[in-house]
Design an enzyme around this catalytic site. Sequence first.
Site, PDB file in Angstrom:
ATOM      1  N   LYS A   1      -0.782  20.197 -29.147  1.00  0.00           N
ATOM      2  CA  LYS A   1      -1.009  18.740 -29.121  1.00  0.00           C
ATOM      3  C   LYS A   1       0.184  18.040 -29.772  1.00  0.00           C
ATOM      4  O   LYS A   1       0.639  16.993 -29.326  1.00  0.00           O
ATOM      5  CB  LYS A   1      -2.317  18.395 -29.847  1.00  0.00           C
ATOM      6  CG  LYS A   1      -2.743  16.935 -29.713  1.00  0.00           C
ATOM      7  CD  LYS A   1      -2.158  16.024 -30.772  1.00  0.00           C
ATOM      8  CE  LYS A   1      -2.607  14.591 -30.584  1.00  0.00           C
ATOM      9  NZ  LYS A   1      -1.986  13.667 -31.543  1.00  0.00           N
TER      10      LYS A   1
ATOM     11  N   GLU B   1       0.343   6.371 -31.757  1.00  0.00           N
ATOM     12  CA  GLU B   1       0.162   7.138 -33.001  1.00  0.00           C
ATOM     13  C   GLU B   1       1.367   6.999 -33.933  1.00  0.00           C
ATOM     14  O   GLU B   1       2.509   7.197 -33.516  1.00  0.00           O
ATOM     15  CB  GLU B   1      -0.055   8.624 -32.639  1.00  0.00           C
ATOM     16  CG  GLU B   1      -0.434   9.477 -33.838  1.00  0.00           C
ATOM     17  CD  GLU B   1      -0.759  10.925 -33.458  1.00  0.00           C
ATOM     18  OE1 GLU B   1      -1.054  11.198 -32.283  1.00  0.00           O
ATOM     19  OE2 GLU B   1      -0.708  11.777 -34.370  1.00  0.00           O
TER      20      GLU B   1
ATOM     21  N   HIS C   1       1.569  10.556 -42.197  1.00  0.00           N
ATOM     22  CA  HIS C   1       0.659   9.835 -41.317  1.00  0.00           C
ATOM     23  C   HIS C   1       0.098   8.594 -41.979  1.00  0.00           C
ATOM     24  O   HIS C   1       0.061   7.529 -41.394  1.00  0.00           O
ATOM     25  CB  HIS C   1      -0.526  10.757 -40.979  1.00  0.00           C
ATOM     26  CG  HIS C   1      -0.474  11.243 -39.572  1.00  0.00           C
ATOM     27  ND1 HIS C   1      -1.120  10.623 -38.556  1.00  0.00           N
ATOM     28  CD2 HIS C   1       0.178  12.295 -39.020  1.00  0.00           C
ATOM     29  CE1 HIS C   1      -0.885  11.272 -37.430  1.00  0.00           C
ATOM     30  NE2 HIS C   1      -0.099  12.286 -37.687  1.00  0.00           N
TER      31      HIS C   1
ATOM     32  N   ASP D   1       4.314  10.949 -14.176  1.00  0.00           N
ATOM     33  CA  ASP D   1       2.907  11.323 -14.050  1.00  0.00           C
ATOM     34  C   ASP D   1       2.608  12.282 -15.208  1.00  0.00           C
ATOM     35  O   ASP D   1       2.766  13.498 -15.080  1.00  0.00           O
ATOM     36  CB  ASP D   1       2.688  11.997 -12.688  1.00  0.00           C
ATOM     37  CG  ASP D   1       1.225  12.324 -12.443  1.00  0.00           C
ATOM     38  OD1 ASP D   1       0.467  12.466 -13.426  1.00  0.00           O
ATOM     39  OD2 ASP D   1       0.839  12.472 -11.275  1.00  0.00           O
TER      40      ASP D   1
HETATM   41  P1  NAD Z   1       7.795   9.487  -3.704  1.00  0.00           P
HETATM   42  O1  NAD Z   1       6.643   9.603  -2.766  1.00  0.00           O
HETATM   43  O2  NAD Z   1       8.216   8.112  -4.052  1.00  0.00           O
HETATM   44  O3  NAD Z   1       9.009  10.288  -3.045  1.00  0.00           O
HETATM   45  C1  NAD Z   1      10.316  10.200  -3.493  1.00  0.00           C
HETATM   46  C2  NAD Z   1      11.154   9.530  -2.409  1.00  0.00           C
HETATM   47  O4  NAD Z   1      12.474   9.326  -2.887  1.00  0.00           O
HETATM   48  C3  NAD Z   1      11.263  10.386  -1.157  1.00  0.00           C
HETATM   49  O5  NAD Z   1      11.064   9.574  -0.040  1.00  0.00           O
HETATM   50  C4  NAD Z   1      12.692  10.892  -1.208  1.00  0.00           C
HETATM   51  O6  NAD Z   1      13.213  11.149   0.080  1.00  0.00           O
HETATM   52  C5  NAD Z   1      13.404   9.741  -1.893  1.00  0.00           C
HETATM   53  N1  NAD Z   1      14.647  10.047  -2.621  1.00  0.00           N
HETATM   54  C6  NAD Z   1      15.690   9.184  -2.766  1.00  0.00           C
HETATM   55  N2  NAD Z   1      16.648   9.727  -3.520  1.00  0.00           N
HETATM   56  C7  NAD Z   1      16.215  10.956  -3.883  1.00  0.00           C
HETATM   57  C8  NAD Z   1      16.748  11.980  -4.726  1.00  0.00           C
HETATM   58  N3  NAD Z   1      17.944  11.862  -5.331  1.00  0.00           N
HETATM   59  N4  NAD Z   1      16.028  13.099  -4.918  1.00  0.00           N
HETATM   60  C9  NAD Z   1      14.809  13.232  -4.348  1.00  0.00           C
HETATM   61  N5  NAD Z   1      14.256  12.297  -3.554  1.00  0.00           N
HETATM   62  C10 NAD Z   1      14.932  11.155  -3.322  1.00  0.00           C
HETATM   63  O7  NAD Z   1       7.552  10.291  -5.012  1.00  0.00           O
HETATM   64  P2  NAD Z   1       7.164  11.800  -5.218  1.00  0.00           P
HETATM   65  O8  NAD Z   1       8.076  12.279  -6.302  1.00  0.00           O
HETATM   66  O9  NAD Z   1       7.133  12.586  -3.947  1.00  0.00           O
HETATM   67  O10 NAD Z   1       5.674  11.707  -5.750  1.00  0.00           O
HETATM   68  C11 NAD Z   1       5.398  11.348  -7.073  1.00  0.00           C
HETATM   69  C12 NAD Z   1       4.106  10.559  -7.116  1.00  0.00           C
HETATM   70  O11 NAD Z   1       3.044  11.311  -6.553  1.00  0.00           O
HETATM   71  C13 NAD Z   1       3.706  10.262  -8.537  1.00  0.00           C
HETATM   72  O12 NAD Z   1       3.386   8.882  -8.604  1.00  0.00           O
HETATM   73  C14 NAD Z   1       2.439  11.104  -8.729  1.00  0.00           C
HETATM   74  O13 NAD Z   1       1.570  10.475  -9.646  1.00  0.00           O
HETATM   75  C15 NAD Z   1       1.873  11.154  -7.358  1.00  0.00           C
HETATM   76  N6  NAD Z   1       0.956  12.267  -7.038  1.00  0.00           N
HETATM   77  C16 NAD Z   1       0.761  13.338  -7.867  1.00  0.00           C
HETATM   78  C17 NAD Z   1      -0.095  14.378  -7.494  1.00  0.00           C
HETATM   79  C18 NAD Z   1      -0.249  15.582  -8.398  1.00  0.00           C
HETATM   80  O14 NAD Z   1       0.443  15.690  -9.379  1.00  0.00           O
HETATM   81  N7  NAD Z   1      -1.136  16.518  -8.115  1.00  0.00           N
HETATM   82  C19 NAD Z   1      -0.746  14.322  -6.264  1.00  0.00           C
HETATM   83  C20 NAD Z   1      -0.522  13.222  -5.434  1.00  0.00           C
HETATM   84  C21 NAD Z   1       0.338  12.200  -5.803  1.00  0.00           C
END
Ligand code: NAD
Length: 432
Positions: A269, A84, A384, A285
């Site tokens: 929005k 946009e 716009h 996400d």
């Molecule tokens: P992820 O699964 O990659 O986990 C993060 C990893 O990084 C962990 O293993 C953690 O131990 C590690 N890590 C390394 N350094 C870190 C630090 N400084 N701080 C924190 N962790 C550290 O990612 P996530 O954040 O658990 O999950 C995000 C993903 O899940 C997104 O892609 C999202 O789209 C998806 N998701 C979202 C939903 C929802 O929003 N309802 C549901 C399911 C999955």
Amino acid sequence: MPVENSRLSGFFKLSVNDRRKLVQNLSGITNEHLEALSSNGELSDEAADRMIENVIGTMSLPVGVATNFVIDDKHYLIPFCLEESSVVAAASNMAKRCLKNGGFRTQNDAPLMIGQVQILECPNIEMAMKNIHEAKDEIISLCNSLPSTMIKLGGGCKRLETRIIDTMSGQMLILHIIVDCRDAMGANAVNTMAELIAPEIERLTGGRVHLKILSNLAAHRLARVEAIFTPEELSNDGTTENGAEIIRGILEAHHFAIADPFRATTHNKGVMNAISSVAVACGQDWRAIEAGCHSWASFSKSHYTSMTEWELDNDGNLVGKIETPMAVGIVGGASRVHPTAKANLAILGVDSANELAGIICSAGLAQNLGALRALATSGIQAGHMKLHSRNMAVSAGAIGEEIEKVASRLQAHSGPKTQTAVKKILESLRNE
Ligand code: NAD
């Protein structure tokens, strides 16, 4: 690394290539980052195929950087990814208008996410709740028994909350595990913990555990941003009188949004124009963020309302505030996989998820003011249409130099700026 100065005069006049090079010089991003930003096919088929199912290709959107942002005394160039027009320009313009009082100030919660465990068919729901609370230390330890960098860094499950809710399927006991996700968004980590403790929760409650999933209403992970805009900064001509009149108009527009969900939806929005685009640019996400923001805009309120607050201070300045859930990560998800997301995070030079949350909300607040100020003054269409006229020229068939010529004639056109009008302009240009 953070940029020393985000005030880049004449940035918009540079070519795309020159802008990219300047941003590289200022932010110190690598040549690999530059390459990810420069090629249209920044995501290879192989990388895309690893991300989702049934891949047939990728789709590009423009990335532009908003300038002039000073947040907690640091300068930022903020990447936006969206289709946009006017959004990046408006955010940059509004960010400039709060510099007198130091730009944006943030105050965020710790990165605490909620994991929900749904417990059905408890023989005695009150007793089940009591048993959970009595065993809270063991449940928390079980959550934190996972081998995880997040936990090693001081994150992990911190506390439990329980609620009894009445539903169409009868009473349910809902357990919330509150997890510090450090620099991760945390969905996978939280879901894994919720699944891990399910058998123990069934044993403690005598009930049946059904859903085990993160809540996107990240009510314990709120980002808060505030900025002060002087009347002179908000004026068209540098005068206090004109600025005060514009502020009055902004407040009237804001009060409309507070009172009316139809207006609040459009108002919000505008906020999401920035929040979602910065989130997309940084590999977040954005659906999770959007769900949380909109839910918070009606949570504990009588109706869906404005995500932002605007008020006058005692000196006649306009004070803007936003408080909203902001579940973002700089590790995990696409933030470490998508080459352009990595480049955009490098341009921001963020050190933590909390810092990114403050940046995204500052952009949202600036964007909201951009729309309010435009609506309260010249109306939204003037800005716009300036950029949109180029898109209209292209969709009418203009190519090469014709695009700019048709766009500027369309802007000067006194009648309605319709697709028929643009086609006629192109036709007459070609007949000259
Ligand atoms: P992820 O699964 O990659 O986990 C993060 C990893 O990084 C962990 O293993 C953690 O131990 C590690 N890590 C390394 N350094 C870190 C630090 N400084 N701080 C924190 N962790 C550290 O990612 P996530 O954040 O658990 O999950 C995000 C993903 O899940 C997104 O892609 C999202 O789209 C998806 N998701 C979202 C939903 C929802 O929003 N309802 C549901 C399911 C999955």
